[in-house]
Design a protein around this motif. Structure first.
Motif, PDB file in Angstrom:
ATOM      1  N   ASP A 113       0.837  -1.210   0.000  1.00 28.63           N
ATOM      2  CA  ASP A 113       0.000   0.000   0.000  1.00 28.63           C
ATOM      3  C   ASP A 113       0.869   1.255   0.000  1.00 28.63           C
ATOM      4  O   ASP A 113       0.604   2.216  -0.742  1.00 28.63           O
ATOM      5  CB  ASP A 113      -0.911  -0.007   1.238  1.00 28.63           C
ATOM      6  N   ALA A 114       1.907   1.240   0.833  1.00 32.36           N
ATOM      7  CA  ALA A 114       2.768   2.426   0.980  1.00 32.36           C
ATOM      8  C   ALA A 114       3.405   2.791  -0.356  1.00 32.36           C
ATOM      9  O   ALA A 114       3.558   3.974  -0.684  1.00 32.36           O
ATOM     10  CB  ALA A 114       3.843   2.184   2.042  1.00 32.36           C
ATOM     11  N   LYS A 115       3.765   1.788  -1.146  1.00 33.99           N
ATOM     12  CA  LYS A 115       4.395   2.069  -2.444  1.00 33.99           C
ATOM     13  C   LYS A 115       3.381   2.247  -3.547  1.00 33.99           C
ATOM     14  O   LYS A 115       3.481   3.176  -4.355  1.00 33.99           O
ATOM     15  CB  LYS A 115       5.350   0.931  -2.810  1.00 33.99           C
ATOM     16  N   MET A 116       2.402   1.334  -3.631  1.00 39.65           N
ATOM     17  CA  MET A 116       1.658   1.174  -4.878  1.00 39.65           C
ATOM     18  C   MET A 116       0.260   1.783  -4.904  1.00 39.65           C
ATOM     19  O   MET A 116      -0.311   1.921  -5.982  1.00 39.65           O
ATOM     20  CB  MET A 116       1.558  -0.320  -5.218  1.00 39.65           C
ATOM     21  N   ARG A 117      -0.309   2.156  -3.730  1.00 42.89           N
ATOM     22  CA  ARG A 117      -1.673   2.703  -3.778  1.00 42.89           C
ATOM     23  C   ARG A 117      -1.738   3.885  -4.730  1.00 42.89           C
ATOM     24  O   ARG A 117      -2.530   3.920  -5.655  1.00 42.89           O
ATOM     25  CB  ARG A 117      -2.129   3.122  -2.380  1.00 42.89           C
ATOM     26  N   ARG A 118      -0.898   4.888  -4.477  1.00 44.59           N
ATOM     27  CA  ARG A 118      -0.693   5.951  -5.461  1.00 44.59           C
ATOM     28  C   ARG A 118       0.797   6.235  -5.430  1.00 44.59           C
ATOM     29  O   ARG A 118       1.348   6.586  -4.388  1.00 44.59           O
ATOM     30  CB  ARG A 118      -1.501   7.208  -5.109  1.00 44.59           C
ATOM     31  N   THR A 119       1.436   6.090  -6.567  1.00 43.41           N
ATOM     32  CA  THR A 119       2.902   6.206  -6.569  1.00 43.41           C
ATOM     33  C   THR A 119       3.367   7.644  -6.726  1.00 43.41           C
ATOM     34  O   THR A 119       4.510   7.963  -6.425  1.00 43.41           O
ATOM     35  CB  THR A 119       3.513   5.380  -7.723  1.00 43.41           C
ATOM     36  N   GLY A 120       2.474   8.536  -7.177  1.00 42.64           N
ATOM     37  CA  GLY A 120       2.915   9.897  -7.498  1.00 42.64           C
ATOM     38  C   GLY A 120       2.742  10.892  -6.371  1.00 42.64           C
ATOM     39  O   GLY A 120       2.938  12.087  -6.582  1.00 42.64           O
ATOM     40  N   ILE A 121       2.366  10.444  -5.181  1.00 39.60           N
ATOM     41  CA  ILE A 121       2.140  11.398  -4.092  1.00 39.60           C
ATOM     42  C   ILE A 121       3.329  11.400  -3.136  1.00 39.60           C
ATOM     43  O   ILE A 121       4.099  10.440  -3.064  1.00 39.60           O
ATOM     44  CB  ILE A 121       0.825  11.098  -3.324  1.00 39.60           C
ATOM     45  N   CYS A 122       3.449  12.504  -2.402  1.00 39.29           N
ATOM     46  CA  CYS A 122       4.641  12.684  -1.569  1.00 39.29           C
ATOM     47  C   CYS A 122       4.691  11.691  -0.428  1.00 39.29           C
ATOM     48  O   CYS A 122       5.757  11.442   0.128  1.00 39.29           O
ATOM     49  CB  CYS A 122       4.717  14.112  -1.038  1.00 39.29           C
ATOM     50  N   GLY A 123       3.570  11.084  -0.060  1.00 38.50           N
ATOM     51  CA  GLY A 123       3.567  10.141   1.053  1.00 38.50           C
ATOM     52  C   GLY A 123       3.903   8.721   0.655  1.00 38.50           C
ATOM     53  O   GLY A 123       3.925   7.821   1.503  1.00 38.50           O
ATOM     54  N   SER A 124       4.189   8.484  -0.632  1.00 43.20           N
ATOM     55  CA  SER A 124       4.471   7.105  -1.031  1.00 43.20           C
ATOM     56  C   SER A 124       5.868   6.685  -0.580  1.00 43.20           C
ATOM     57  O   SER A 124       6.778   7.499  -0.467  1.00 43.20           O
ATOM     58  CB  SER A 124       4.331   6.950  -2.548  1.00 43.20           C
ATOM     59  N   MET A 125       6.005   5.398  -0.278  1.00 41.81           N
ATOM     60  CA  MET A 125       7.302   4.838   0.106  1.00 41.81           C
ATOM     61  C   MET A 125       8.245   4.829  -1.087  1.00 41.81           C
ATOM     62  O   MET A 125       7.846   4.478  -2.189  1.00 41.81           O
ATOM     63  CB  MET A 125       7.100   3.396   0.599  1.00 41.81           C
ATOM     64  N   GLU A 126       9.491   5.201  -0.850  1.00 40.00           N
ATOM     65  CA  GLU A 126      10.492   5.090  -1.919  1.00 40.00           C
ATOM     66  C   GLU A 126      11.523   4.009  -1.606  1.00 40.00           C
ATOM     67  O   GLU A 126      12.070   3.407  -2.513  1.00 40.00           O
ATOM     68  CB  GLU A 126      11.193   6.438  -2.144  1.00 40.00           C
ATOM     69  N   THR A 127      11.778   3.783  -0.322  1.00 33.79           N
ATOM     70  CA  THR A 127      12.787   2.791   0.064  1.00 33.79           C
ATOM     71  C   THR A 127      12.226   1.847   1.121  1.00 33.79           C
ATOM     72  O   THR A 127      11.646   2.297   2.112  1.00 33.79           O
ATOM     73  CB  THR A 127      14.056   3.479   0.619  1.00 33.79           C
ATOM     74  N   LEU A 128      12.411   0.554   0.855  1.00 37.41           N
ATOM     75  CA  LEU A 128      12.028  -0.489   1.803  1.00 37.41           C
ATOM     76  C   LEU A 128      13.281  -0.979   2.515  1.00 37.41           C
ATOM     77  O   LEU A 128      14.250  -1.376   1.865  1.00 37.41           O
ATOM     78  CB  LEU A 128      11.358  -1.642   1.038  1.00 37.41           C
ATOM     79  N   LEU A 129      13.272  -0.925   3.832  1.00 37.30           N
ATOM     80  CA  LEU A 129      14.397  -1.411   4.634  1.00 37.30           C
ATOM     81  C   LEU A 129      13.935  -2.663   5.373  1.00 37.30           C
ATOM     82  O   LEU A 129      12.922  -2.640   6.072  1.00 37.30           O
ATOM     83  CB  LEU A 129      14.833  -0.337   5.644  1.00 37.30           C
ATOM     84  N   ILE A 130      14.667  -3.744   5.162  1.00 40.20           N
ATOM     85  CA  ILE A 130      14.266  -5.021   5.759  1.00 40.20           C
ATOM     86  C   ILE A 130      15.327  -5.444   6.768  1.00 40.20           C
ATOM     87  O   ILE A 130      16.534  -5.457   6.460  1.00 40.20           O
ATOM     88  CB  ILE A 130      14.105  -6.114   4.673  1.00 40.20           C
ATOM     89  N   ASP A 131      14.871  -5.760   7.960  1.00 43.92           N
ATOM     90  CA  ASP A 131      15.763  -6.281   9.003  1.00 43.92           C
ATOM     91  C   ASP A 131      16.443  -7.553   8.479  1.00 43.92           C
ATOM     92  O   ASP A 131      15.774  -8.455   7.974  1.00 43.92           O
ATOM     93  CB  ASP A 131      14.899  -6.606  10.235  1.00 43.92           C
ATOM     94  N   ARG A 132      17.756  -7.595   8.614  1.00 38.03           N
ATOM     95  CA  ARG A 132      18.505  -8.770   8.159  1.00 38.03           C
ATOM     96  C   ARG A 132      17.970 -10.043   8.821  1.00 38.03           C
ATOM     97  O   ARG A 132      18.048 -11.134   8.253  1.00 38.03           O
ATOM     98  CB  ARG A 132      19.995  -8.577   8.504  1.00 38.03           C
ATOM     99  N   ALA A 133      17.391  -9.904  10.013  1.00 39.27           N
ATOM    100  CA  ALA A 133      16.892 -11.080  10.752  1.00 39.27           C
ATOM    101  C   ALA A 133      15.429 -11.401  10.432  1.00 39.27           C
ATOM    102  O   ALA A 133      14.857 -12.328  11.015  1.00 39.27           O
ATOM    103  CB  ALA A 133      17.049 -10.836  12.257  1.00 39.27           C
ATOM    104  N   TYR A 134      14.818 -10.632   9.534  1.00 42.23           N
ATOM    105  CA  TYR A 134      13.405 -10.891   9.184  1.00 42.23           C
ATOM    106  C   TYR A 134      13.345 -12.135   8.310  1.00 42.23           C
ATOM    107  O   TYR A 134      14.004 -12.187   7.250  1.00 42.23           O
ATOM    108  CB  TYR A 134      12.844  -9.677   8.437  1.00 42.23           C
ATOM    109  N   PRO A 135      12.539 -13.129   8.705  1.00 38.20           N
ATOM    110  CA  PRO A 135      12.602 -14.405   7.968  1.00 38.20           C
ATOM    111  C   PRO A 135      11.820 -14.409   6.652  1.00 38.20           C
ATOM    112  O   PRO A 135      11.915 -15.369   5.894  1.00 38.20           O
ATOM    113  CB  PRO A 135      12.004 -15.410   8.964  1.00 38.20           C
ATOM    114  N   HIS A 136      11.039 -13.349   6.384  1.00 37.36           N
ATOM    115  CA  HIS A 136      10.130 -13.401   5.228  1.00 37.36           C
ATOM    116  C   HIS A 136      10.458 -12.338   4.195  1.00 37.36           C
ATOM    117  O   HIS A 136       9.574 -11.871   3.474  1.00 37.36           O
ATOM    118  CB  HIS A 136       8.677 -13.245   5.706  1.00 37.36           C
ATOM    119  N   GLY A 137      11.732 -11.953   4.123  1.00 34.18           N
ATOM    120  CA  GLY A 137      12.124 -10.896   3.206  1.00 34.18           C
ATOM    121  C   GLY A 137      11.875 -11.250   1.752  1.00 34.18           C
ATOM    122  O   GLY A 137      11.399 -10.416   0.965  1.00 34.18           O
TER     123      GLY A 137
END
Lengths: 419, 419
Positions: free
Chosen positions: B253-277
C-alpha cells in the motif's frame, strides 16, 4: 578542525559536529540535560576569576577603541553579574522540559492513534553583539530544549565569551553532555556570520540578538529561517474611562522604569475625551522624560513639537512622543500605521473598550491596565527568554524553551492501509 | 490598479489591498467566514459551465504546447472534479475555527492574567503550478483561518484559475466578505513570483505548491518566510518481529496505492533477521513495482542493482529501492543519512523496538504499523490540507487551518507596573 580561513568550510564542520550533538541531545531525558546545566553553572562560579580577567581584557580593548559608555556597560562583567549568569543557568535547569510533551492526540475512525509530540528544532545559530552573558543564557536555553547551539558573539567580547564558553563546556563534560552541545565560532570575522546565514540544512534556525543593524543584516542575508526581534515601537493608549492614578503610574513605568529595553513605551496616545491629559503629561515630564507632542499637545508645559519621524522612532531613551486620538478607534488606527507589532497597552476602566483594543491591535503582546515593561519572558512565567519575537511565524512575543522546539506527528496503528 | 508591467508595484498594490482585507477578515466571527465559503461553493457549482469552458481553453493550449499526459491530467477539470472542488469548499466551511482559540493561560503572582490566543497570520501568498483546484482549496483555507490570500497560479491553468477565482469572489461578495479576501495575480509573468518572494512586510508567508524546481526557486529567492513542502523520500522498515501478512499489506500500500504522491514509500528497509524478506519483495514485485536492491537483495527474483543515487531518489513512480539493515538501529542510521524528514514507518510486533523508531526517527510523521500513504491532512482529521510541511519551523507535517494561524499574548491587569 575548523578552518578559520575558509568560513564556509569552518561553519560546515561546526554544523556537522552540532548535528551529531543534537541527535544525542534530542534523546536525553530531562534530568540529564538539567544535570549538565547545573554542572555548567557550577563551573561558571568556579571560573569567576578567569571570566573577570578575560572581561578585563575586553574592557581595556574596548576603552582603547573608544567604545561608548552604553556599549561598555553591556560588555562589563563583575562578580554579581557572573553570579547572576550562573543563577540564570540553574534556573533554566529547573524549567519544565517541553521535549516529549504531547500537544494533542486523536484516534481516527480507522483506529490509527495520532499524537503531536514536541521535539527539539535541531541546530540553532545565535548571532549576538556585545553582551557576554548571552553566551551562557542562549547556549543553555538551546541545550535544555534538546538543541545544539552555534554561538557567534561580537568581537568586542571575544575573550569574555571564550572564558564563559570554556566553563559551559567543562560543566557539560562533567555531566556527560556532548562536547559540541554548545560551540563558539572561533573567529569573530564577519564572514563567519555570512557562512552561518547561508548554512541552510546545517543550521535549522538563526536567532540574532542585538541592535537593528545586526538584525537587518541577518534578515537580508539569511537562507536559514530567522527568529527575529525587531523594534519595539510600543504604545500606551489612555482611554477616557481610565483611572487617572493608574494611568499615570502605568505610563511612567512603561516609559521610565528602563528606557533602553524593547518593552519600553515610545508613544503615548491620549483619548481626546480623557479629562486628565494635562496631569498625565506633567507626570511623565516630572519623571524626567522629554516629550514631543502633536499639534494638540504641544501647547502643554514641557512639550516640544514632534516631527513626522517621531511616530516611527524607537527612542530607547527618556523621550516619548504624545498624541491625542479619537477614542480607541483612533488609537488602533495610529498603532496600525506606526506600531511595530511588539507590545501595546490600553489603560481603561471600560472593559468593552479594552477588549476591543486587545482584539483589534495586531501585536505580539497586548496589555490592559499593565505596563509595557512586562514584555519579558521571566515576567510571563517562562523562566527565561531567548528574545521577543516580532515576526508572525513559529513563535511570537517572549520565546523560551517551548519556542525552541518543534513537533512531530506520531501514528500508532494495527496494520492500517489507505487501500 | 495593478500594473502588470511593473511587477513590484503590482504586488505592492495587491499586497495593500490584501492587508486591508486581512484586517477585516481577522475580526470576523466563524459564521461569517463559513457563510462566505458556502456562498463560494454555491457559485462554483453555478459556474460549472464557465469553469469547464475556461478549462477547455487551457487544455487545448496545453495540448498544442505538447504538455505531458501527467501534466494534462493535473490540469483537466470535469463535472465530478468541479463538484469535488465545491464540496471541498463546503467541508472547509464546516471545520472548527482556530481563530480566537486560547492555547494556554496563566495568572502571574502579581495578578496579571495572561493568555495566548490564536490569530490569523495575515497575508498569505500561494505560488502553484498546474492544478486549478488549488485556486479554490488554498484560497478558502486561508480565508477560513482569517487570512487574505494572494494566489499566483501557473500559466497553463490561467483561464481555469480566472473562472474559479471569479466564482469565489462572487460568492464572497454574496456573503459580504471583502472583495480582496482572495486575489489572483493577473499576470503569469515569472517576474510576479519574484516580486511576491521579495514582498517582505506586504506578504507574511509564502506557500509554494508544486514540483521540486518551483519549491527550490521559492526557497532560494524568498525574503518572505516560506512554508515549504520538499521531497518525500519515505522509508518503511520491516522489523524481524513484524507479522508477515501485515508487512506485505503495509509495504504494498505504501508504495503502490498511489505512486505519485509525496507520502508514497520510496525505500524499503528489511531487518537482516526478518525471515520473510523474500516473500515481501516478491509481493511488492507482484504488485507491479520495479525493485532496485542493495548487494544483499539483488540476488532475489525481479530485483535489479541499485546505484548509489537510488537511496536519495524520490521516484514518484512504481519503483522502490530495497536494502537489508541491521535491525532498528541500522534502519534509523539509513534514514538519518538518506531520508527527507517527511514520513517514515516501521512494521513491528515488538512495541519497544517500535517506540525506539518513533522516538529516534527525525521526520515530520513517524508511523508504526501503518502505511506512509496516510500522510495527508484529511487522513489526520484536519479536514483539508494546504500542504505537508517538511521544514522544522512553525508547522510540520500536514498543515490545515491551525497552521495558517499564529498567536498573540493578551494580558489583563489591574494597574500592574514593573516598578
Amino acid at each position: 578542525m575548523a578552518d578559520a580561513d575558509n568560513p564556509t568550510e569552518m561553519i560546515a564542520d561546526i554544523g556537522r559536529r552540532a548535528r551529531h550533538a543534537a541527535r544525542t541531545l534530542a534523546g536525553l531525558p530531562t534530568a540529564a540535560k538539567a544535570a549538565g546545566l547545573r554542572a555548567a553553572a557550577a563551573r561558571l562560579r568556579g571560573a569567576e576569576g578567569d571570566i573577570l580577567a578575560a572581561n578585563a581584557r575586553d574592557m581595556a580593548a574596548g576603552e582603547a577603541r573608544g567604545l561608548g559608555a552604553a556599549l561598555l556597560d553591556r560588555l562589563r562583567l563583575d562578580p554579581p553579574r557572573v553570579a547572576g549568569m550562573a543563577a540564570g543557568v540553574d534556573a533554566v535547569a529547573g524549567l519544565p522540559d517541553p521535549v516529549g510533551q504531547t500537544i494533542d492526540r486523536v484516534e481516527r475512525p480507522n483506529g490509527l492513534r495520532l499524537s503531536r509530540v514536541r521535539v527539539p528544532i535541531g541546530v540553532i545559530g545565535i548571532v549576538y553583539e556585545s553582551r557576554p552573558n548571552v553566551t551562557a543564557d542562549a547556549g543553555v536555553l538551546c541545550v535544555m530544549a534538546g538543541n545544539a547551539a552555534i554561538l557567534r558573539g561580537g568581537s568586542e567580547a571575544v575573550h569574555s565569551n571564550r572564558a564563559i564558553h570554556a566553563a559551559l563546556a567543562a560543566g557539560f563534560a562533567d555531566a556527560g553532555l556532548p562536547a559540541d552541545a554548545v560551540q563558539l565560532v572561533p573567529t569573530t570575522d564577519r564572514a563567519a556570520v555570512g557562512a552561518m546565514l547561508a548554512a541552510d540544512g546545517a543550521i535549522d534556525l538563526i536567532i540574532p540578538r542585538g541592535g537593528k543593524s545586526l538584525v537587518a543584516r541577518v534578515q537580508a542575508e539569511a537562507r536559514v529561517p530567522v527568529l527575529a526581534h525587531l523594534d519595539g515601537i510600543n504604545h500606551v493608549y489612555v482611554d477616557a474611562s481610565a483611572d487617572p492614578d493608574m494611568a499615570a503610574r502605568v505610563v511612567v513605568d512603561a516609559k521610565m522604569r528602563r528606557t533602553g529595553i524593547c518593552g519600553s513605551m515610545e508613544t503615548l496616545l491620549i483619548d481626546r475625551a480623557y479629562p486628565h491629559g494635562r496631569a498625565l503629561v506633567a507626570a511623565l515630564a516630572a519623571a524626567g522624560c522629554e516629550i514631543r507632542g502633536d499639534a494638540a499637545t504641544v501647547s502643554l508645559a514641557g512639550v516640544a513639537a514632534a516631527g513626522p519621524e517621531d511616530w516611527d522612532t524607537e527612542y530607547l531613551d527618556a523621550i516619548a512622543s504624545v498624541a491625542l486620538v479619537d477614542g480607541v478607534d483612533g488609537a488602533m488606527a495610529h498603532i496600525a500605521r506606526h506600531g511595530s507589532h511588539h507590545t501595546d497597552a490600553i489603560v481603561a476602566a471600560d472593559a468593552a473598550i479594552a477588549e476591543r483594543f486587545l482584539a483589534g491591535v495586531d501585536s505580539a503582546i497586548v496589555l490592559w491596565n499593565a505596563s509595557t515593561q512586562f514584555a519579558d519572558g521571566g515576567e510571563f512565567g517562562l523562566g527565561a527568554e531567548i528574545g521577543i519575537a516580532t515576526g508572525r511565524l513559529h513563535a511570537r512575543g517572549p520565546v523560551a524553551l517551548e519556542g525552541l522546539t518543534t513537533y512531530k506527528w506520531i501514528g500508532r496503528g494495527t496494520g492500517q492501509v489507505r487501500g
